[in-house]
Design a protein around this motif. Structure first.
Motif, PDB file in Angstrom:
ATOM      1  N   ALA A  31       0.824  -1.207   0.000  1.00 35.73           N
ATOM      2  CA  ALA A  31       0.000   0.000   0.000  1.00 35.73           C
ATOM      3  C   ALA A  31       0.857   1.256   0.000  1.00 35.73           C
ATOM      4  O   ALA A  31       0.514   2.266  -0.641  1.00 35.73           O
ATOM      5  N   ARG A  32       1.989   1.190   0.693  1.00 39.50           N
ATOM      6  CA  ARG A  32       2.846   2.364   0.827  1.00 39.50           C
ATOM      7  C   ARG A  32       4.265   1.895   1.150  1.00 39.50           C
ATOM      8  O   ARG A  32       4.444   0.910   1.868  1.00 39.50           O
ATOM      9  N   VAL A  33       5.256   2.589   0.603  1.00 42.91           N
ATOM     10  CA  VAL A  33       6.645   2.289   0.924  1.00 42.91           C
ATOM     11  C   VAL A  33       7.326   3.585   1.353  1.00 42.91           C
ATOM     12  O   VAL A  33       7.364   4.560   0.595  1.00 42.91           O
ATOM     13  N   TYR A  34       7.845   3.579   2.564  1.00 43.31           N
ATOM     14  CA  TYR A  34       8.675   4.686   3.030  1.00 43.31           C
ATOM     15  C   TYR A  34      10.098   4.403   2.558  1.00 43.31           C
ATOM     16  O   TYR A  34      10.726   3.417   2.961  1.00 43.31           O
ATOM     17  N   ALA A  35      10.595   5.260   1.694  1.00 42.02           N
ATOM     18  CA  ALA A  35      11.918   5.095   1.100  1.00 42.02           C
ATOM     19  C   ALA A  35      12.904   5.950   1.883  1.00 42.02           C
ATOM     20  O   ALA A  35      12.893   7.176   1.787  1.00 42.02           O
ATOM     21  N   ALA A  36      13.740   5.306   2.676  1.00 44.43           N
ATOM     22  CA  ALA A  36      14.630   6.024   3.585  1.00 44.43           C
ATOM     23  C   ALA A  36      16.046   6.080   3.019  1.00 44.43           C
ATOM     24  O   ALA A  36      16.558   5.105   2.474  1.00 44.43           O
ATOM     25  N   ALA A  37      16.666   7.233   3.180  1.00 46.13           N
ATOM     26  CA  ALA A  37      18.057   7.437   2.752  1.00 46.13           C
ATOM     27  C   ALA A  37      18.631   8.593   3.547  1.00 46.13           C
ATOM     28  O   ALA A  37      17.892   9.451   4.054  1.00 46.13           O
ATOM     29  N   ARG A  38      19.948   8.622   3.662  1.00 48.45           N
ATOM     30  CA  ARG A  38      20.579   9.752   4.350  1.00 48.45           C
ATOM     31  C   ARG A  38      20.242  11.058   3.650  1.00 48.45           C
ATOM     32  O   ARG A  38      20.030  12.079   4.291  1.00 48.45           O
ATOM     33  N   ARG A  39      20.222  11.021   2.323  1.00 49.19           N
ATOM     34  CA  ARG A  39      19.863  12.203   1.532  1.00 49.19           C
ATOM     35  C   ARG A  39      18.666  11.839   0.659  1.00 49.19           C
ATOM     36  O   ARG A  39      18.812  11.303  -0.438  1.00 49.19           O
ATOM     37  N   PRO A  40      17.455  12.082   1.148  1.00 47.60           N
ATOM     38  CA  PRO A  40      16.264  11.660   0.402  1.00 47.60           C
ATOM     39  C   PRO A  40      16.141  12.307  -0.969  1.00 47.60           C
ATOM     40  O   PRO A  40      15.436  11.781  -1.838  1.00 47.60           O
ATOM     41  N   GLU A  41      16.857  13.413  -1.201  1.00 47.24           N
ATOM     42  CA  GLU A  41      16.804  14.040  -2.520  1.00 47.24           C
ATOM     43  C   GLU A  41      17.470  13.167  -3.586  1.00 47.24           C
ATOM     44  O   GLU A  41      17.288  13.393  -4.790  1.00 47.24           O
TER      45      GLU A  41
END
Length: 250
Positions: A31-41
């Motif tokens: 349904a939803r994916v939170y995409a995590a990264a140190r620099r989300p840009e």
């Protein structure tokens, strides 16, 4: 574990295996994916049809405040995928000790911080799963890889420990042990140790598909590519021979 309709956190989602895991979860109906990264840009724009289903998050495994903020921003997560990690090439007795400490801090304590922050979230949502992307390096230390195999062995042990703790809380825990994967991290290793270029590489997409197949099948330990399966068989048959084989890569 049912993926369709789940809400997923993927750390290190901006490249390599993480990016492919993000796509695979979407393709299987998360349904939803939170995409995590140190620099989300640095995250790619969601594919057509995925708008609103991908939510970028800033998360740095070495910064506890960002992990706490991510858990507050993602209160509906049911599946946590700990994919982010760090590498450092060199021999343990000679390399910069600070680099060894950084790898251990990121891969072991950083992953533990994410689990401590998100396990209560998953439990409040009725249970779910934790998936830790480890490495075949957990089963045998290659001297030239510095603290990386040690960190993955520690993560393997930690995964086993939390598996026992979380089962009564309705949360399954899965360990993923990829072999060499065609990513920028492997390119970095080969740049310092060319002998690693002799190993067959799986693609990130292959690893992601096999990981989610194993998750849906409820497999506690997932070996997601042909070389990893070869290591699994050798580990079961003769752990010492496997250790000698992996330690022979200098």
């Amino acid at each position: 574990m049912r993926i369709e309709g789940s809400v997923v956190l993927v750390t290190g989602a901006n490249r390599g295996i993480g990016r492919s895991l993000l796509s695979e979860f979407l393709g299987r109906g998360a349904a939803r994916v939170y995409a995590a990264a140190r620099r989300p840009e640095t995250l790619e724009k969601p594919a057509a049809g995925a708008a609103g289903r991908v939510i970028p998050l800033a998360l740095d495994l070495t910064d506890p405040d960002t992990i706490t903020a991510a858990a507050e921003a993602a209160p509906d997560v049911t599946v946590v995928v700990n994919n982010a990690g760090a590498h450092g090439v060199g021999h343990l007795l000679d390399m910069d000790l600070g680099l060894v400490e950084s790898v251990m801090e990121t891969n072991v304590l950083g992953t533990l911080r994410v689990m401590r922050a998100f396990v209560p979230v998953v439990e409040r949502n009725g249970g779910g799963a934790v998936v830790n992307v480890i490495s075949i390096g957990a089963f045998g230390a290659t001297p030239a890889l510095g603290g990386y195999p040690a960190s993955k062995a520690a993560l393997h042990s930690m995964t086993q420990a939390v598996r026992q703790d979380l089962a009564p809380r309705g949360i399954s825990v899965h360990a993923v042990f990829p072999g060499p994967v065609d990513t920028s991290m492997l390119d970095y290793v080969i740049g310092h140790e060319p002998t690693f270029g002799d190993f067959p590489r799986a693609t990130p997409a292959e690893v992601a598909r096999a990981t989610l197949d194993g998750l849906e099948a409820g497999e506690p330990d997932i070996f997601p590519d042909p070389f990893a399966l070869e290591v699994q068989a050798e580990w079961r048959a003769d752990p010492q021979a496997l250790q000698e084989r992996l330690s022979g890569i200098t």
